[in-house]
Design a protein around this motif. Structure first.
Motif, PDB file in Angstrom:
ATOM      1  N   LEU A   9       0.832  -1.206   0.000  1.00 54.99           N
ATOM      2  CA  LEU A   9       0.000   0.000   0.000  1.00 54.99           C
ATOM      3  C   LEU A   9       0.869   1.260   0.000  1.00 54.99           C
ATOM      4  O   LEU A   9       0.608   2.205  -0.749  1.00 54.99           O
ATOM      5  CB  LEU A   9      -0.920  -0.007   1.219  1.00 54.99           C
ATOM      6  CG  LEU A   9      -1.896   1.153   1.353  1.00 54.99           C
ATOM      7  CD1 LEU A   9      -2.849   1.192   0.178  1.00 54.99           C
ATOM      8  CD2 LEU A   9      -2.667   1.016   2.656  1.00 54.99           C
ATOM      9  N   TYR A  61      -4.635  -1.048  -4.535  1.00 55.18           N
ATOM     10  CA  TYR A  61      -5.270  -0.432  -3.363  1.00 55.18           C
ATOM     11  C   TYR A  61      -6.346  -1.369  -2.814  1.00 55.18           C
ATOM     12  O   TYR A  61      -6.444  -1.591  -1.610  1.00 55.18           O
ATOM     13  CB  TYR A  61      -5.916   0.902  -3.730  1.00 55.18           C
ATOM     14  CG  TYR A  61      -4.998   2.096  -3.758  1.00 55.18           C
ATOM     15  CD1 TYR A  61      -4.274   2.478  -2.644  1.00 55.18           C
ATOM     16  CD2 TYR A  61      -4.898   2.878  -4.904  1.00 55.18           C
ATOM     17  CE1 TYR A  61      -3.453   3.597  -2.666  1.00 55.18           C
ATOM     18  CE2 TYR A  61      -4.085   3.998  -4.936  1.00 55.18           C
ATOM     19  CZ  TYR A  61      -3.370   4.358  -3.814  1.00 55.18           C
ATOM     20  OH  TYR A  61      -2.563   5.461  -3.837  1.00 55.18           O
ATOM     21  N   ALA A  62      -7.152  -1.911  -3.699  1.00 60.12           N
ATOM     22  CA  ALA A  62      -8.254  -2.793  -3.276  1.00 60.12           C
ATOM     23  C   ALA A  62      -7.730  -4.073  -2.634  1.00 60.12           C
ATOM     24  O   ALA A  62      -8.246  -4.518  -1.605  1.00 60.12           O
ATOM     25  CB  ALA A  62      -9.144  -3.125  -4.465  1.00 60.12           C
ATOM     26  N   GLY A  65      -6.402  -3.241   0.748  1.00 57.43           N
ATOM     27  CA  GLY A  65      -7.532  -2.915   1.610  1.00 57.43           C
ATOM     28  C   GLY A  65      -8.246  -4.148   2.133  1.00 57.43           C
ATOM     29  O   GLY A  65      -8.609  -4.219   3.312  1.00 57.43           O
ATOM     30  N   ARG A  66      -8.427  -5.126   1.276  1.00 57.64           N
ATOM     31  CA  ARG A  66      -9.086  -6.379   1.705  1.00 57.64           C
ATOM     32  C   ARG A  66      -8.290  -7.058   2.805  1.00 57.64           C
ATOM     33  O   ARG A  66      -8.849  -7.532   3.791  1.00 57.64           O
ATOM     34  CB  ARG A  66      -9.258  -7.319   0.514  1.00 57.64           C
ATOM     35  CG  ARG A  66     -10.493  -7.052  -0.297  1.00 57.64           C
ATOM     36  CD  ARG A  66     -10.800  -8.187  -1.253  1.00 57.64           C
ATOM     37  NE  ARG A  66      -9.807  -8.307  -2.317  1.00 57.64           N
ATOM     38  CZ  ARG A  66      -9.790  -7.561  -3.413  1.00 57.64           C
ATOM     39  NH1 ARG A  66     -10.696  -6.629  -3.589  1.00 57.64           N
ATOM     40  NH2 ARG A  66      -8.862  -7.732  -4.317  1.00 57.64           N
ATOM     41  N   LEU A  69      -8.381  -4.846   6.058  1.00 56.77           N
ATOM     42  CA  LEU A  69      -9.700  -4.825   6.680  1.00 56.77           C
ATOM     43  C   LEU A  69     -10.176  -6.207   7.111  1.00 56.77           C
ATOM     44  O   LEU A  69     -11.271  -6.359   7.634  1.00 56.77           O
ATOM     45  CB  LEU A  69     -10.727  -4.182   5.729  1.00 56.77           C
ATOM     46  CG  LEU A  69     -10.488  -2.701   5.438  1.00 56.77           C
ATOM     47  CD1 LEU A  69     -11.438  -2.216   4.354  1.00 56.77           C
ATOM     48  CD2 LEU A  69     -10.642  -1.879   6.707  1.00 56.77           C
TER      49      LEU A  69
END
Length: 72
Positions: A9, A61-62, A65-66, A69
């Motif tokens: 990231l 980014y996705a 993020g997964r 999170l």
């Protein structure tokens, strides 16, 4: 896995921020970056090539993020 996602990231974000900064400079430099001999034009082109590299593309980014999170 979370540490790797954080590092990824940070790398993606750094590349995107550099490309955005180059866009700001490019937009304010008038015709100068359009010339092949322009250092700014070369830097702008090089930075935008880097953004397409799969190791630092914005699509990651996705993925990061997964992981961060807890969805992955």
């Amino acid at each position: 896995k979370r540490e790797q996602a954080g590092i990824r990231l940070a790398a993606v974000d750094a590349v995107q921020r550099c490309a955005n900064a180059a866009d700001l400079l490019y937009g304010r430099a008038g015709m100068t970056p359009l010339f092949i001999s322009s250092t700014l034009g070369r830097a702008w082109r090089d930075l935008h090539v880097v953004t397409q590299n799969m190791a630092v593309s914005a699509g990651l980014y996705a993925d990061a993020g997964r992981v961060l999170l807890g969805s992955d």
